[in-house]
Design a protein around this motif. Structure first.
Motif, PDB file in Angstrom:
ATOM      1  N   GLY A  41       0.789  -1.223   0.000  1.00 55.27           N
ATOM      2  CA  GLY A  41       0.000   0.000   0.000  1.00 55.27           C
ATOM      3  C   GLY A  41       0.823   1.276   0.000  1.00 55.27           C
ATOM      4  O   GLY A  41       0.262   2.365  -0.180  1.00 55.27           O
ATOM      5  N   GLN A  42       2.137   1.188   0.200  1.00 54.25           N
ATOM      6  CA  GLN A  42       2.974   2.382   0.219  1.00 54.25           C
ATOM      7  C   GLN A  42       3.403   2.768  -1.192  1.00 54.25           C
ATOM      8  O   GLN A  42       3.576   1.921  -2.058  1.00 54.25           O
ATOM      9  CB  GLN A  42       4.228   2.156   1.073  1.00 54.25           C
ATOM     10  CG  GLN A  42       3.972   2.185   2.557  1.00 54.25           C
ATOM     11  CD  GLN A  42       5.274   2.190   3.348  1.00 54.25           C
ATOM     12  OE1 GLN A  42       6.310   1.731   2.882  1.00 54.25           O
ATOM     13  NE2 GLN A  42       5.203   2.720   4.563  1.00 54.25           N
ATOM     14  N   ALA A  43       3.580   4.066  -1.390  1.00 50.97           N
ATOM     15  CA  ALA A  43       3.989   4.595  -2.690  1.00 50.97           C
ATOM     16  C   ALA A  43       5.381   5.204  -2.595  1.00 50.97           C
ATOM     17  O   ALA A  43       5.781   5.720  -1.541  1.00 50.97           O
ATOM     18  CB  ALA A  43       2.999   5.630  -3.189  1.00 50.97           C
ATOM     19  N   LEU A  44       6.102   5.132  -3.686  1.00 52.49           N
ATOM     20  CA  LEU A  44       7.388   5.792  -3.833  1.00 52.49           C
ATOM     21  C   LEU A  44       7.275   6.805  -4.964  1.00 52.49           C
ATOM     22  O   LEU A  44       6.626   6.547  -5.979  1.00 52.49           O
ATOM     23  CB  LEU A  44       8.497   4.778  -4.148  1.00 52.49           C
ATOM     24  CG  LEU A  44       8.794   3.725  -3.083  1.00 52.49           C
ATOM     25  CD1 LEU A  44       9.903   2.781  -3.568  1.00 52.49           C
ATOM     26  CD2 LEU A  44       9.183   4.357  -1.754  1.00 52.49           C
ATOM     27  N   LEU A  45       7.927   7.944  -4.783  1.00 51.53           N
ATOM     28  CA  LEU A  45       7.858   9.026  -5.766  1.00 51.53           C
ATOM     29  C   LEU A  45       9.236   9.246  -6.372  1.00 51.53           C
ATOM     30  O   LEU A  45      10.235   9.324  -5.639  1.00 51.53           O
ATOM     31  CB  LEU A  45       7.370  10.310  -5.089  1.00 51.53           C
ATOM     32  CG  LEU A  45       7.160  11.538  -5.972  1.00 51.53           C
ATOM     33  CD1 LEU A  45       6.097  11.268  -7.033  1.00 51.53           C
ATOM     34  CD2 LEU A  45       6.767  12.733  -5.115  1.00 51.53           C
ATOM     35  N   PHE A  46       9.293   9.361  -7.702  1.00 53.82           N
ATOM     36  CA  PHE A  46      10.547   9.468  -8.427  1.00 53.82           C
ATOM     37  C   PHE A  46      10.593  10.775  -9.210  1.00 53.82           C
ATOM     38  O   PHE A  46       9.578  11.261  -9.709  1.00 53.82           O
ATOM     39  CB  PHE A  46      10.710   8.286  -9.389  1.00 53.82           C
ATOM     40  CG  PHE A  46      10.769   6.960  -8.694  1.00 53.82           C
ATOM     41  CD1 PHE A  46      11.981   6.331  -8.470  1.00 53.82           C
ATOM     42  CD2 PHE A  46       9.611   6.348  -8.239  1.00 53.82           C
ATOM     43  CE1 PHE A  46      12.038   5.113  -7.811  1.00 53.82           C
ATOM     44  CE2 PHE A  46       9.656   5.130  -7.574  1.00 53.82           C
ATOM     45  CZ  PHE A  46      10.873   4.513  -7.360  1.00 53.82           C
TER      46      PHE A  46
END
Length: 232
Positions: free
Chosen positions: A64-69
């Motif tokens: 459920g966690q998101a990573l931003l690039f």
């Protein structure tokens, strides 16, 4: 105002260079993939876009966690993630600043202001701003007569010779008074006075923000890609 020279190479992958140099102490991950602590920022990056580096991202986000690039060029979807957002941005730098006239209403913000900063950022959504994002650098702000924090700007990514201006936001009821320009100019000016180059990012379609920063002295230095991916 002090002038500086832009070292463009470190800004092509600013998150990676931040997490492997000046903000290395905040990094979690491997020699090929790193991220900030989840309560500081969702930003993550890889050394390269090869399969081995991308595979190292999987343990850095729970279900459920998101990573931003944020980087120059296409951003591949890491294995085990689903794309949540993808769009074009611009990166802007300044070697000198023409800030608006200063004001005695401007305050240096600290840990005692953290809760109010989070409230303002949650309302205005200047970009990812979490419970400890304020610890990434110095922030300045303006409070109204009631004491409510109505505008702020600060620092985020730090790479060799550069510091990012970020967290720029104004409460809807306090817009139209030049707070964003004033505070952004103060933050950028302080970065320049340290002998560093200020840089920042904006969504490519946000002409209001781009025009504001252009008036301060920033110029678009490159197109940048933005993407968020979530672990199912």
């Amino acid at each position: 105002m002090t002038s500086t020279t832009v070292r463009t190479g470190v800004l092509q992958r600013p998150i990676w260079h931040a997490l492997t140099t000046r903000q290395n102490g905040l990094a979690a991950g491997t020699p090929r993939a790193r991220r900030f602590p989840p309560d500081v920022s969702p930003f993550a990056a890889t050394a390269q876009d090869d399969p081995a580096s991308l595979a190292d991202l999987a343990p850095l986000a729970g279900p459920g966690q998101a990573l931003l690039f944020l980087q120059e060029g296409p951003i591949p979807t890491p294995p085990g993630f689903v794309e949540e957002f993808r769009g074009p941005g611009v990166q802007m730098t300044a070697t000198c600043i023409d800030p608006p006239a200063s004001s005695t209403d401007v305050l240096d913000l600290g840990e005692d202001d953290a809760a109010d900063m989070l409230v303002l950022a949650t309302l205005t959504r200047p970009g990812p701003f979490l419970s400890r994002t304020n610890t990434l650098g110095a922030f300045v702000g303006i409070r109204d007569e009631s004491g409510r924090l109505v505008a702020m700007a600060g620092e985020r990514l730090r790479v060799e010779g550069h510091t990012e201006v970020s967290g720029v936001c104004t409460h809807p009821q306090a817009r139209g008074h030049g707070h964003a320009a004033l505070l952004s100019g103060i933050v950028a000016g302080r970065i320049l006075d340290r002998g560093e180059t200020p840089f920042l990012h904006a969504i490519a379609t946000n002409r209001t923000a781009i025009d504001l920063y252009t008036r301060l002295g920033f110029v678009v230095s490159r197109d940048i890609s933005v993407a968020a991916f979530r672990r199912p």
